[in-house]
Motif scaffolding. Sequence first.
Motif, mmCIF file in Angstrom:
data_model
loop_
_atom_site.group_PDB
_atom_site.id
_atom_site.type_symbol
_atom_site.label_atom_id
_atom_site.label_comp_id
_atom_site.label_asym_id
_atom_site.label_seq_id
_atom_site.Cartn_x
_atom_site.Cartn_y
_atom_site.Cartn_z
ATOM 1 N N MET A 245 0.831 -1.191 0.000
ATOM 2 C CA MET A 245 0.000 0.000 0.000
ATOM 3 C C MET A 245 0.871 1.248 0.000
ATOM 4 N N ALA A 246 0.269 2.372 -0.310
ATOM 5 C CA ALA A 246 1.004 3.627 -0.301
ATOM 6 C C ALA A 246 1.378 3.990 1.124
ATOM 7 N N ASN A 247 2.561 4.540 1.313
ATOM 8 C CA ASN A 247 3.048 4.891 2.630
ATOM 9 C C ASN A 247 3.289 6.390 2.698
ATOM 10 N N GLU A 248 2.303 7.119 3.261
ATOM 11 C CA GLU A 248 2.393 8.562 3.431
ATOM 12 C C GLU A 248 2.690 9.240 2.100
ATOM 13 N N ALA A 249 3.611 10.235 2.120
ATOM 14 C CA ALA A 249 3.848 11.014 0.906
ATOM 15 C C ALA A 249 4.623 10.222 -0.137
ATOM 16 N N GLN A 250 5.400 9.239 0.319
ATOM 17 C CA GLN A 250 6.203 8.446 -0.607
ATOM 18 C C GLN A 250 5.695 7.010 -0.619
ATOM 19 N N PRO A 251 4.960 6.635 -1.649
ATOM 20 C CA PRO A 251 4.395 5.283 -1.690
ATOM 21 C C PRO A 251 5.477 4.221 -1.721
ATOM 22 N N CYS A 252 5.238 3.160 -0.983
ATOM 23 C CA CYS A 252 6.140 2.016 -1.009
ATOM 24 C C CYS A 252 5.398 0.828 -1.618
ATOM 25 N N PRO A 253 6.076 0.032 -2.392
ATOM 26 C CA PRO A 253 5.401 -1.065 -3.081
ATOM 27 C C PRO A 253 4.908 -2.132 -2.120
ATOM 28 N N CYS A 254 3.718 -2.605 -2.379
ATOM 29 C CA CYS A 254 3.168 -3.764 -1.686
ATOM 30 C C CYS A 254 3.658 -4.962 -2.494
ATOM 31 N N ASP A 255 4.873 -5.402 -2.221
ATOM 32 C CA ASP A 255 5.551 -6.410 -3.028
ATOM 33 C C ASP A 255 4.700 -7.673 -3.135
ATOM 34 N N ILE A 256 4.513 -8.139 -4.351
ATOM 35 C CA ILE A 256 3.691 -9.336 -4.540
ATOM 36 C C ILE A 256 4.379 -10.567 -3.955
ATOM 37 N N GLY A 257 5.678 -10.483 -3.713
ATOM 38 C CA GLY A 257 6.367 -11.591 -3.060
ATOM 39 C C GLY A 257 6.424 -12.823 -3.940
ATOM 40 N N ASP A 258 6.212 -13.982 -3.338
ATOM 41 C CA ASP A 258 6.283 -15.250 -4.064
ATOM 42 C C ASP A 258 4.894 -15.647 -4.539
ATOM 43 N N ARG A 259 4.633 -15.465 -5.823
ATOM 44 C CA ARG A 259 3.347 -15.884 -6.385
ATOM 45 C C ARG A 259 3.374 -17.386 -6.559
ATOM 46 N N ILE A 260 2.663 -18.086 -5.689
ATOM 47 C CA ILE A 260 2.736 -19.541 -5.704
ATOM 48 C C ILE A 260 1.895 -20.106 -6.835
ATOM 49 N N GLU A 261 2.294 -21.259 -7.297
ATOM 50 C CA GLU A 261 1.514 -21.977 -8.292
ATOM 51 C C GLU A 261 0.512 -22.839 -7.539
ATOM 52 N N TYR A 262 -0.742 -22.413 -7.562
ATOM 53 C CA TYR A 262 -1.756 -23.104 -6.776
ATOM 54 C C TYR A 262 -3.078 -23.053 -7.511
ATOM 55 N N GLY A 263 -3.665 -24.217 -7.720
ATOM 56 C CA GLY A 263 -4.903 -24.279 -8.476
ATOM 57 C C GLY A 263 -6.149 -24.073 -7.650
ATOM 58 N N PHE B 227 4.451 1.707 -8.685
ATOM 59 C CA PHE B 227 3.838 2.241 -7.480
ATOM 60 C C PHE B 227 4.185 3.717 -7.269
ATOM 61 N N PHE B 228 5.350 4.121 -7.753
ATOM 62 C CA PHE B 228 5.854 5.458 -7.454
ATOM 63 C C PHE B 228 5.355 6.489 -8.457
ATOM 64 N N THR B 229 4.074 6.447 -8.734
ATOM 65 C CA THR B 229 3.471 7.406 -9.641
ATOM 66 C C THR B 229 2.139 7.852 -9.065
ATOM 67 N N PRO B 230 1.623 9.003 -9.485
ATOM 68 C CA PRO B 230 0.297 9.435 -9.025
ATOM 69 C C PRO B 230 -0.797 8.445 -9.395
ATOM 70 N N PHE B 231 -0.539 7.625 -10.420
ATOM 71 C CA PHE B 231 -1.559 6.674 -10.863
ATOM 72 C C PHE B 231 -1.954 5.714 -9.747
ATOM 73 N N PHE B 232 -0.980 5.230 -8.963
ATOM 74 C CA PHE B 232 -1.309 4.295 -7.890
ATOM 75 C C PHE B 232 -2.180 4.964 -6.838
ATOM 76 N N ALA B 233 -1.859 6.194 -6.489
ATOM 77 C CA ALA B 233 -2.670 6.916 -5.502
ATOM 78 C C ALA B 233 -4.104 7.068 -5.990
ATOM 79 N N GLU B 234 -4.273 7.370 -7.267
ATOM 80 C CA GLU B 234 -5.620 7.498 -7.820
ATOM 81 C C GLU B 234 -6.307 6.146 -7.897
ATOM 82 N N TRP B 235 -5.543 5.127 -8.270
ATOM 83 C CA TRP B 235 -6.091 3.774 -8.376
ATOM 84 C C TRP B 235 -6.654 3.317 -7.034
ATOM 85 N N VAL B 236 -5.899 3.490 -5.959
ATOM 86 C CA VAL B 236 -6.337 2.992 -4.660
ATOM 87 C C VAL B 236 -7.488 3.835 -4.109
ATOM 88 N N LYS B 237 -7.555 5.111 -4.486
ATOM 89 C CA LYS B 237 -8.680 5.948 -4.054
ATOM 90 C C LYS B 237 -10.002 5.418 -4.601
#
Length: 247
Positions: free
Chosen positions: A1-19, A91-101
């Motif tokens: 999620m965005a973190n205050e004035a400077q957004p930090c990426p919500c890292d997707i981490g390990d996308r597991i292969e799961y059916g 994540f480090f663009t105004p687009f993410f802030a607008e997207w999450v709004k």
Amino acid sequence: MANEAQPCPCDIGDRIEYGGLGQEVQVEHIKAYLSKPPVDTGKAVIVIHDIFGWELPNTRYITDMITGNGYTAILPDFFAGQGAWNPADDFFTPFFAEWVKSRNARKIDKEFDAVLRYLRQQCGAQRIGVVGFCWGGIGVHHVMSTYSDVRAGVCVYGVVKDFGDIYNLKNPTLFIFAENDIAIPLEHVAQLTQKLKEHCKVEYHIKTFPGQTHGFVHRKREDCAPEDKPYIEEARRDLIEWLNKYV
């Protein structure tokens, strides 16, 4: 999620292969992933996804894990068809802030009500809990502050700054955080702790896991590092034990 004035990426981490062990269903105006135990217990859990949406295999894995402990578990599309965040985007663009709004985790009542009706009418659920991750953790805090008939909640790294001033929880709620979470600094956790002490009249528990980072409960492989595995397993066990105690 965005973190205050400077957004930090919500890292997707390990996308597991799961059916998945469940099936996709239509719940009024939204889609959902539904998983049922072999024997109906009358208990159900609603899982609120993170910004990567209801189709993320990792979250479906957790949904099935909950089912494996005796619950009908449902993972609805709380974005109501708007689409999840694309990990390839910046994540480090105004687009993410607008997207999450445009996807306010505290304005999910229409979808949540539809899922409650489905669980009660179609699945025979009598006792219902809720679990959410990151964006969905904010949703859990909202639900537990609004719905007195949801018996228990587990908020997993829900971004504290987006909770607002709502601390009068209706029913028992567990909060799980990571010590090294760049999106949720420990001072925010301390503020939440103080506010709950002042205003909350029901059972709650706040637990911070040492050395862990955002997403560790559902977006980190258990075998990624030996030192992390016990914390991942402990957090998942805490989640289930909280549901078992109060749902």
